[in-house]
Design an enzyme around this catalytic site. Sequence first.
Site, mmCIF file in Angstrom:
data_model
loop_
_atom_site.group_PDB
_atom_site.id
_atom_site.type_symbol
_atom_site.label_atom_id
_atom_site.label_comp_id
_atom_site.label_asym_id
_atom_site.label_seq_id
_atom_site.Cartn_x
_atom_site.Cartn_y
_atom_site.Cartn_z
ATOM 1 N N LYS A 13 0.828 -1.220 0.000
ATOM 2 C CA LYS A 13 0.000 0.000 0.000
ATOM 3 C C LYS A 13 0.858 1.265 0.000
ATOM 4 O O LYS A 13 0.608 2.184 -0.752
ATOM 5 C CB LYS A 13 -0.872 0.079 1.269
ATOM 6 C CG LYS A 13 -1.944 -0.944 1.415
ATOM 7 C CD LYS A 13 -2.852 -0.627 2.597
ATOM 8 C CE LYS A 13 -2.183 -0.637 3.953
ATOM 9 N NZ LYS A 13 -1.730 -1.928 4.432
ATOM 10 N N ARG A 88 -9.246 1.227 8.977
ATOM 11 C CA ARG A 88 -8.750 -0.097 9.327
ATOM 12 C C ARG A 88 -9.764 -0.880 10.141
ATOM 13 O O ARG A 88 -9.438 -1.934 10.685
ATOM 14 C CB ARG A 88 -7.489 0.066 10.152
ATOM 15 C CG ARG A 88 -6.224 -0.383 9.425
ATOM 16 C CD ARG A 88 -5.113 -0.119 10.378
ATOM 17 N NE ARG A 88 -3.896 -0.797 10.125
ATOM 18 C CZ ARG A 88 -2.829 -0.210 9.604
ATOM 19 N NH1 ARG A 88 -2.886 1.019 9.169
ATOM 20 N NH2 ARG A 88 -1.713 -0.874 9.506
ATOM 21 N N ARG A 127 11.969 -5.061 4.794
ATOM 22 C CA ARG A 127 11.601 -3.676 4.494
ATOM 23 C C ARG A 127 12.506 -2.684 5.238
ATOM 24 O O ARG A 127 12.796 -2.878 6.419
ATOM 25 C CB ARG A 127 10.156 -3.524 4.969
ATOM 26 C CG ARG A 127 9.464 -2.313 4.579
ATOM 27 C CD ARG A 127 7.984 -2.569 4.523
ATOM 28 N NE ARG A 127 7.333 -2.546 5.832
ATOM 29 C CZ ARG A 127 6.016 -2.516 5.965
ATOM 30 N NH1 ARG A 127 5.239 -2.528 4.907
ATOM 31 N NH2 ARG A 127 5.469 -2.505 7.154
ATOM 32 N N ARG A 160 11.505 -0.593 10.822
ATOM 33 C CA ARG A 160 10.472 -0.249 11.794
ATOM 34 C C ARG A 160 10.468 -1.222 12.961
ATOM 35 O O ARG A 160 10.627 -2.428 12.775
ATOM 36 C CB ARG A 160 9.100 -0.273 11.106
ATOM 37 C CG ARG A 160 8.791 1.002 10.387
ATOM 38 C CD ARG A 160 7.558 0.888 9.559
ATOM 39 N NE ARG A 160 6.423 0.257 10.235
ATOM 40 C CZ ARG A 160 5.214 0.172 9.707
ATOM 41 N NH1 ARG A 160 4.977 0.682 8.513
ATOM 42 N NH2 ARG A 160 4.235 -0.422 10.359
ATOM 43 N N ARG A 171 0.029 -8.459 13.796
ATOM 44 C CA ARG A 171 -0.608 -7.462 12.931
ATOM 45 C C ARG A 171 -1.477 -8.154 11.879
ATOM 46 O O ARG A 171 -2.537 -7.648 11.503
ATOM 47 C CB ARG A 171 0.460 -6.579 12.267
ATOM 48 C CG ARG A 171 1.045 -5.562 13.254
ATOM 49 C CD ARG A 171 2.362 -5.000 12.791
ATOM 50 N NE ARG A 171 2.288 -4.219 11.587
ATOM 51 C CZ ARG A 171 3.334 -3.946 10.795
ATOM 52 N NH1 ARG A 171 4.536 -4.413 11.104
ATOM 53 N NH2 ARG A 171 3.191 -3.224 9.741
HETATM 54 P P1 AMP Z 1 1.103 1.127 9.267
HETATM 55 O O1 AMP Z 1 2.289 2.002 9.081
HETATM 56 O O2 AMP Z 1 -0.085 1.570 8.464
HETATM 57 O O3 AMP Z 1 1.415 -0.339 9.102
HETATM 58 O O4 AMP Z 1 0.652 1.309 10.811
HETATM 59 C C1 AMP Z 1 1.500 0.981 11.888
HETATM 60 C C2 AMP Z 1 0.698 0.854 13.171
HETATM 61 O O5 AMP Z 1 0.052 2.106 13.456
HETATM 62 C C3 AMP Z 1 -0.423 -0.172 13.141
HETATM 63 O O6 AMP Z 1 0.034 -1.491 13.438
HETATM 64 C C4 AMP Z 1 -1.368 0.375 14.207
HETATM 65 O O7 AMP Z 1 -0.876 0.098 15.520
HETATM 66 C C5 AMP Z 1 -1.249 1.869 13.990
HETATM 67 N N1 AMP Z 1 -2.229 2.365 13.006
HETATM 68 C C6 AMP Z 1 -1.977 2.907 11.775
HETATM 69 N N2 AMP Z 1 -3.112 3.255 11.154
HETATM 70 C C7 AMP Z 1 -4.123 2.927 11.999
HETATM 71 C C8 AMP Z 1 -5.532 3.006 11.926
HETATM 72 N N3 AMP Z 1 -6.159 3.506 10.843
HETATM 73 N N4 AMP Z 1 -6.254 2.553 12.989
HETATM 74 C C9 AMP Z 1 -5.659 2.071 14.088
HETATM 75 N N5 AMP Z 1 -4.324 1.931 14.219
HETATM 76 C C10 AMP Z 1 -3.553 2.365 13.189
#
Ligand code: AMP
Length: 215
Positions: A13, A88, A127, A160, A171
């Site tokens: 994404k 999400r 990554r 990360r 996740r």
């Molecule tokens: P990402 O970078 O999108 O993989 O997000 C990393 C982490 O941020 C996720 O595992 C969640 O803990 C939190 N997070 C990001 N976007 C959301 C969202 N829309 N709702 C809830 N938690 C989020």
Amino acid sequence: MIIVLLGPPGCGKGTQAQRLMDAMHLPQISTGDMLRKALKDGTPLGLEAKKYMESGQLVPDSLVINIMKERVKSPDCAKGFVLDGFPRSIPQAEALDVMLSDIGKKIDVAINFDVPEEELIIRISGRRSCPKCGAMFHIRFSPPKTEGICDKCGEKLYQRADDNEETVRNRLKVYNSQTAPLIDYYSKKGVLKNIVAGGGTPDSVFAKVKEIVGF
Ligand code: AMP
């Protein structure tokens, strides 16, 4: 144009959002990036989000919905935007519909990237990201020219904290229970497009994205 990118962690994404941003001059809105910045800056939001992010849980809906409410009203979003990592959960998707209708807008397309689980683990564990310009690399599939250094700005790349295998498996579980129902949600609204992205390269997947978006 308002584009939602859907799919499990590691499905690509972020990479596709960056390409869309460059090609269509639309801002990429990543709640993950916004939360990581809040965490780095030590804001109250960042401190609250920390424990959820570190364990791979979703940050509570009310927190992310609040940051999104402000973000979609920013002047740079006037012509549309690409959502990467939001919504999400079903409550987030419902809140998004309301905040968009409040400003007279609606989602044009939700693109779902389908990638098998074992491939996701390989993709995520390799990554690497640039903390300065946000460029993304993969040690195997798209390595930087110099190991550990960003091609675009020369900054040292990092992995990360939540990209370790245990957190990734968590996740993925969270994705399957809380986020995957959005596929059905957007399908019922008639805006869903699916891309089989397993085994694909960023270029081959982007070719399919372009076809869907129509440019
Ligand atoms: P990402 O970078 O999108 O993989 O997000 C990393 C982490 O941020 C996720 O595992 C969640 O803990 C939190 N997070 C990001 N976007 C959301 C969202 N829309 N709702 C809830 N938690 C989020």
